[in-house]
Write a protein that holds these residues in place. Structure first.
Motif, PDB file in Angstrom:
ATOM      1  N   ASN A  82       0.829  -1.213   0.000  1.00  0.00           N
ATOM      2  CA  ASN A  82       0.000   0.000   0.000  1.00  0.00           C
ATOM      3  C   ASN A  82       0.861   1.259   0.000  1.00  0.00           C
ATOM      4  O   ASN A  82       0.559   2.228  -0.699  1.00  0.00           O
ATOM      5  N   LEU A  83       1.918   1.242   0.790  1.00  0.00           N
ATOM      6  CA  LEU A  83       2.832   2.389   0.808  1.00  0.00           C
ATOM      7  C   LEU A  83       3.471   2.609  -0.567  1.00  0.00           C
ATOM      8  O   LEU A  83       3.576   3.744  -1.041  1.00  0.00           O
ATOM      9  N   LEU A  84       3.885   1.527  -1.200  1.00  0.00           N
ATOM     10  CA  LEU A  84       4.498   1.636  -2.530  1.00  0.00           C
ATOM     11  C   LEU A  84       3.486   2.132  -3.564  1.00  0.00           C
ATOM     12  O   LEU A  84       3.828   2.919  -4.447  1.00  0.00           O
ATOM     13  N   TYR A  85       2.240   1.683  -3.451  1.00  0.00           N
ATOM     14  CA  TYR A  85       1.192   2.160  -4.347  1.00  0.00           C
ATOM     15  C   TYR A  85       0.995   3.663  -4.171  1.00  0.00           C
ATOM     16  O   TYR A  85       0.850   4.400  -5.153  1.00  0.00           O
ATOM     17  N   CYS A  86       0.989   4.124  -2.927  1.00  0.00           N
ATOM     18  CA  CYS A  86       0.848   5.560  -2.651  1.00  0.00           C
ATOM     19  C   CYS A  86       2.036   6.338  -3.203  1.00  0.00           C
ATOM     20  O   CYS A  86       1.868   7.426  -3.772  1.00  0.00           O
ATOM     21  N   LEU A  87       3.230   5.795  -3.045  1.00  0.00           N
ATOM     22  CA  LEU A  87       4.425   6.444  -3.584  1.00  0.00           C
ATOM     23  C   LEU A  87       4.361   6.526  -5.108  1.00  0.00           C
ATOM     24  O   LEU A  87       4.673   7.570  -5.699  1.00  0.00           O
TER      25      LEU A  87
ATOM     26  N   THR B  27      -6.675   8.194   1.964  1.00  0.00           N
ATOM     27  CA  THR B  27      -7.465   7.064   2.462  1.00  0.00           C
ATOM     28  C   THR B  27      -6.586   5.836   2.664  1.00  0.00           C
ATOM     29  O   THR B  27      -6.676   5.151   3.692  1.00  0.00           O
ATOM     30  N   ILE B  28      -5.738   5.558   1.704  1.00  0.00           N
ATOM     31  CA  ILE B  28      -4.852   4.392   1.821  1.00  0.00           C
ATOM     32  C   ILE B  28      -3.877   4.577   2.981  1.00  0.00           C
ATOM     33  O   ILE B  28      -3.585   3.627   3.721  1.00  0.00           O
ATOM     34  N   MET B  29      -3.391   5.786   3.180  1.00  0.00           N
ATOM     35  CA  MET B  29      -2.455   6.032   4.278  1.00  0.00           C
ATOM     36  C   MET B  29      -3.133   5.851   5.649  1.00  0.00           C
ATOM     37  O   MET B  29      -2.491   5.417   6.610  1.00  0.00           O
ATOM     38  N   ILE B  30      -4.416   6.154   5.744  1.00  0.00           N
ATOM     39  CA  ILE B  30      -5.151   5.876   6.981  1.00  0.00           C
ATOM     40  C   ILE B  30      -5.195   4.369   7.214  1.00  0.00           C
ATOM     41  O   ILE B  30      -4.981   3.892   8.330  1.00  0.00           O
ATOM     42  N   LEU B  31      -5.449   3.610   6.161  1.00  0.00           N
ATOM     43  CA  LEU B  31      -5.448   2.156   6.267  1.00  0.00           C
ATOM     44  C   LEU B  31      -4.070   1.644   6.671  1.00  0.00           C
ATOM     45  O   LEU B  31      -3.945   0.772   7.544  1.00  0.00           O
ATOM     46  N   VAL B  32      -3.022   2.186   6.085  1.00  0.00           N
ATOM     47  CA  VAL B  32      -1.654   1.795   6.438  1.00  0.00           C
ATOM     48  C   VAL B  32      -1.391   2.086   7.919  1.00  0.00           C
ATOM     49  O   VAL B  32      -0.763   1.287   8.611  1.00  0.00           O
ATOM     50  N   TYR B  33      -1.875   3.213   8.387  1.00  0.00           N
ATOM     51  CA  TYR B  33      -1.731   3.548   9.810  1.00  0.00           C
ATOM     52  C   TYR B  33      -2.347   2.446  10.675  1.00  0.00           C
ATOM     53  O   TYR B  33      -1.724   1.981  11.642  1.00  0.00           O
ATOM     54  N   TYR B  34      -3.545   2.024  10.342  1.00  0.00           N
ATOM     55  CA  TYR B  34      -4.198   0.965  11.131  1.00  0.00           C
ATOM     56  C   TYR B  34      -3.475  -0.370  10.987  1.00  0.00           C
ATOM     57  O   TYR B  34      -3.374  -1.140  11.946  1.00  0.00           O
ATOM     58  N   GLU B  35      -2.938  -0.643   9.816  1.00  0.00           N
ATOM     59  CA  GLU B  35      -2.169  -1.876   9.639  1.00  0.00           C
ATOM     60  C   GLU B  35      -0.920  -1.850  10.518  1.00  0.00           C
ATOM     61  O   GLU B  35      -0.588  -2.841  11.185  1.00  0.00           O
ATOM     62  N   ARG B  36      -0.240  -0.727  10.546  1.00  0.00           N
ATOM     63  CA  ARG B  36       0.965  -0.596  11.380  1.00  0.00           C
ATOM     64  C   ARG B  36       0.613  -0.645  12.864  1.00  0.00           C
ATOM     65  O   ARG B  36       1.358  -1.219  13.661  1.00  0.00           O
ATOM     66  N   GLN B  37      -0.500  -0.035  13.241  1.00  0.00           N
ATOM     67  CA  GLN B  37      -0.962  -0.104  14.631  1.00  0.00           C
ATOM     68  C   GLN B  37      -1.237  -1.548  15.026  1.00  0.00           C
ATOM     69  O   GLN B  37      -0.873  -1.983  16.110  1.00  0.00           O
ATOM     70  N   LEU B  38      -1.877  -2.265  14.136  1.00  0.00           N
ATOM     71  CA  LEU B  38      -2.192  -3.665  14.384  1.00  0.00           C
ATOM     72  C   LEU B  38      -0.916  -4.478  14.587  1.00  0.00           C
ATOM     73  O   LEU B  38      -0.818  -5.298  15.505  1.00  0.00           O
ATOM     74  N   LEU B  39       0.075  -4.214  13.781  1.00  0.00           N
ATOM     75  CA  LEU B  39       1.341  -4.937  13.907  1.00  0.00           C
ATOM     76  C   LEU B  39       2.062  -4.588  15.204  1.00  0.00           C
ATOM     77  O   LEU B  39       2.629  -5.455  15.877  1.00  0.00           O
ATOM     78  N   SER B  40       2.026  -3.335  15.600  1.00  0.00           N
ATOM     79  CA  SER B  40       2.752  -2.915  16.808  1.00  0.00           C
ATOM     80  C   SER B  40       2.030  -3.317  18.088  1.00  0.00           C
ATOM     81  O   SER B  40       2.656  -3.568  19.100  1.00  0.00           O
ATOM     82  N   GLN B  41       0.714  -3.422  18.065  1.00  0.00           N
ATOM     83  CA  GLN B  41      -0.052  -3.766  19.269  1.00  0.00           C
ATOM     84  C   GLN B  41      -0.067  -5.242  19.556  1.00  0.00           C
ATOM     85  O   GLN B  41      -0.313  -5.663  20.659  1.00  0.00           O
ATOM     86  N   ARG B  42       0.177  -6.052  18.569  1.00  0.00           N
ATOM     87  CA  ARG B  42       0.041  -7.497  18.736  1.00  0.00           C
ATOM     88  C   ARG B  42       1.374  -8.218  18.557  1.00  0.00           C
ATOM     89  O   ARG B  42       1.434  -9.244  17.921  1.00  0.00           O
ATOM     90  N   THR B  43       2.402  -7.657  19.137  1.00  0.00           N
ATOM     91  CA  THR B  43       3.727  -8.259  18.961  1.00  0.00           C
ATOM     92  C   THR B  43       3.849  -9.618  19.623  1.00  0.00           C
ATOM     93  O   THR B  43       4.673 -10.418  19.247  1.00  0.00           O
ATOM     94  N   GLY B  44       3.020  -9.898  20.604  1.00  0.00           N
ATOM     95  CA  GLY B  44       3.120 -11.167  21.312  1.00  0.00           C
ATOM     96  C   GLY B  44       2.440 -12.321  20.633  1.00  0.00           C
ATOM     97  O   GLY B  44       2.533 -13.450  21.079  1.00  0.00           O
TER      98      GLY B  44
END
Length: 138
Positions: free
Chosen positions: A88-93, A120-137
């Motif tokens: 998604n980040l690459l698509y935005c770039l 809109t895509i960057m908001i989704l990327v934000y949530y994807e990154r949040q999901l990855l950082s919150q569920r490290t365990g």
């Protein structure tokens, strides 16, 4: 009101695989808008038709990947979320680069559409990154 919306989003994303559904449906909408709306009216947006087809093909591939991750059993959702987030980040770039490259031919409507799409895509990327950082365990 904003807290309520954020709480609903957090609740929906409590199941990590749901991010793939959101991502896949968003990619479908992107591909659909690019082919069904922007392409027939390309003069109103200022982006060349061949570029719109390339962007829609990329969005279609991202849709297939995301929906595949949602509907098919996957062992490691984390690596798949990281992959789609990067895609998604690459698509935005790419889209931002195309805005710059075709700036002289883009109309205000075209610039607005692509800027909203990136946002809109960057908001989704934000949530994807949040999901990855919150569920490290997990």
């Amino acid at each position: 009101m904003a807290r309520n919306v954020l709480a609903q989003i957090d609740s929906f994303l409590a199941e990590p695989k749901r991010i793939f559904l959101i991502d896949g449906l968003g990619a479908f909408l992107t591909a659909f808008f690019l082919v069904a709306i922007l392409t027939p009216f390309s003069a109103s947006f200022g982006m060349p038709v061949n570029v719109l087809y390339i962007l829609s093909a990329i969005a279609g591939l991202l849709m297939l990947y995301s929906l595949g991750c949602y509907f098919l059993p996957i062992r490691n959702w984390r690596s798949n979320v990281a992959a789609i987030s990067l895609a998604n980040l690459l698509y935005c770039l790419l889209t931002a680069s195309l805005i710059v490259y075709y700036y002289s031919s883009l109309t205000i409507l075209g610039a607005l559409y692509f800027t909203l799409e990136i946002s809109t895509i960057m908001i989704l990327v934000y949530y994807e990154r949040q999901l990855l950082s919150q569920r490290t365990g997990q």
